[in-house]
Design an enzyme around this catalytic site. Structure first.
Site, mmCIF file in Angstrom:
data_model
loop_
_atom_site.group_PDB
_atom_site.id
_atom_site.type_symbol
_atom_site.label_atom_id
_atom_site.label_comp_id
_atom_site.label_asym_id
_atom_site.label_seq_id
_atom_site.Cartn_x
_atom_site.Cartn_y
_atom_site.Cartn_z
ATOM 1 N N ASP A 19 -8.752 37.916 -11.210
ATOM 2 C CA ASP A 19 -9.010 37.252 -12.488
ATOM 3 C C ASP A 19 -8.059 36.067 -12.611
ATOM 4 O OD1 ASP A 19 -6.529 38.301 -13.240
ATOM 5 O OD2 ASP A 19 -7.321 39.531 -14.874
ATOM 6 N N CYS A 57 -4.981 41.194 -10.386
ATOM 7 C CA CYS A 57 -4.904 40.664 -11.752
ATOM 8 C C CYS A 57 -3.420 40.535 -12.100
ATOM 9 C CB CYS A 57 -5.673 41.545 -12.750
ATOM 10 S SG CYS A 57 -5.088 43.221 -12.970
ATOM 11 N N THR A 76 -1.271 42.597 -13.640
ATOM 12 C CA THR A 76 -0.508 43.804 -13.308
ATOM 13 C C THR A 76 -1.172 44.654 -12.238
ATOM 14 O OG1 THR A 76 -1.628 45.114 -14.994
ATOM 15 C CG2 THR A 76 0.419 43.976 -15.659
ATOM 16 N N MET A 84 -7.674 45.948 -12.991
ATOM 17 C CA MET A 84 -8.539 45.948 -11.811
ATOM 18 C C MET A 84 -8.685 47.353 -11.240
ATOM 19 S SD MET A 84 -9.922 43.078 -10.905
ATOM 20 C CE MET A 84 -9.723 41.317 -10.667
ATOM 21 N N HIS A 90 -3.052 59.309 3.145
ATOM 22 C CA HIS A 90 -3.346 60.516 2.379
ATOM 23 C C HIS A 90 -4.629 60.433 1.562
ATOM 24 C CE1 HIS A 90 1.154 61.840 2.340
ATOM 25 N NE2 HIS A 90 0.761 61.410 3.524
ATOM 26 N N HIS A 105 -5.717 66.576 3.283
ATOM 27 C CA HIS A 105 -6.079 65.309 2.649
ATOM 28 C C HIS A 105 -7.594 65.201 2.506
ATOM 29 C CE1 HIS A 105 -1.938 64.259 2.835
ATOM 30 N NE2 HIS A 105 -1.929 64.234 4.158
#
Length: 149
Positions: free
Chosen positions: A8, A65, A67, A71, A98, A134
Site C-alpha cells: 500500500d 504496508c 506495519t 496486510m 514450521h 508441523h
C-alpha cells in the site's frame, strides 16, 4: 521462483527496494502495486497477491504496508494462505520451517531495506521441514479454514 509482491502507500518504497533485490537473486516477479504515496487500502493489494498464490500463478507472495499488520490480517482471510508478519531473521526461518508459509508480510515503518532483504532471502531459501508435528499442525489450521467455509 515466481513471486507476487504488493504494497500500500505506506509500504511501496520498501517494495521498490525489495523487487530489484529479488530479481538479482534470479526470481521472477509479479508486481500488483501500488507505486505511489497516495492513500490506498491495503486489502486492495493483499487480495490480488493471495489470489495469485492460491491459483498457483506464483509460488509465494510478499506484502508490505506500514506495519505489516493490516496486510497479514487481510492475507489470512484467503483460504489456502498462511501469511506470517516477520520483522526478524529468526522468525523468517521458523515460519518457513514450521508453518510452511506462502506469504510474507513486513512493515516499512518497522524495518529498513537491509534487514528486509535479509528476511526475504532467508524466507525464500528456507524449505519446510516436512516434520510430522508441523504437518499435523498445518492440517489442523486447514481444518479450521475448511470448517469456516
Amino acid at each position: 521462483m515466481k513471486i507476487a509482491i504488493g504494497a500500500d502507500h505506506a509500504g511501496y518504497r520498501l517494495k521498490d527496494e525489495i523487487a530489484p533485490f529479488l530479481l538479482s537473486l534470479g526470481h521472477e516477479l509479479v508486481d500488483v502495486g501500488c507505486s505511489c504515496g497516495d492513500s490506498v487500502d491495503y486489502p486492495d493489494y493483499a487480495v490480488p497477491v493471495c489470489d495469485k498464490v492460491v491459483s498457483g500463478e506464483v509460488e509465494r507472495g510478499i506484502l508490505i504496508c506500514g506495519t505489516g499488520i493490516g496486510m497479514s490480517i487481510a492475507a489470512n482471510k484467503t483460504a489456502g494462505i498462511r501469511c506470517a508478519l516477520v520483522h526478524d531473521m529468526f522468525s523468517a526461518k521458523a515460519t518457513r520451517e514450521h508453518n510452511n508459509t506462502n506469504v510474507l508480510a513486513m512493515g516499512e515503518r518497522v524495518i529498513g531495506p537491509g534487514l528486509a532483504q535479509e528476511i526475504v532471502k532467508i524466507w525464500i531459501e528456507t524449505p519446510f521441514s516436512e516434520g510430522e508435528r508441523h504437518k499435523n499442525r498445518i492440517h489442523k489450521v486447514m481444518a479450521i479454514e475448511a470448517h469456516q467455509s
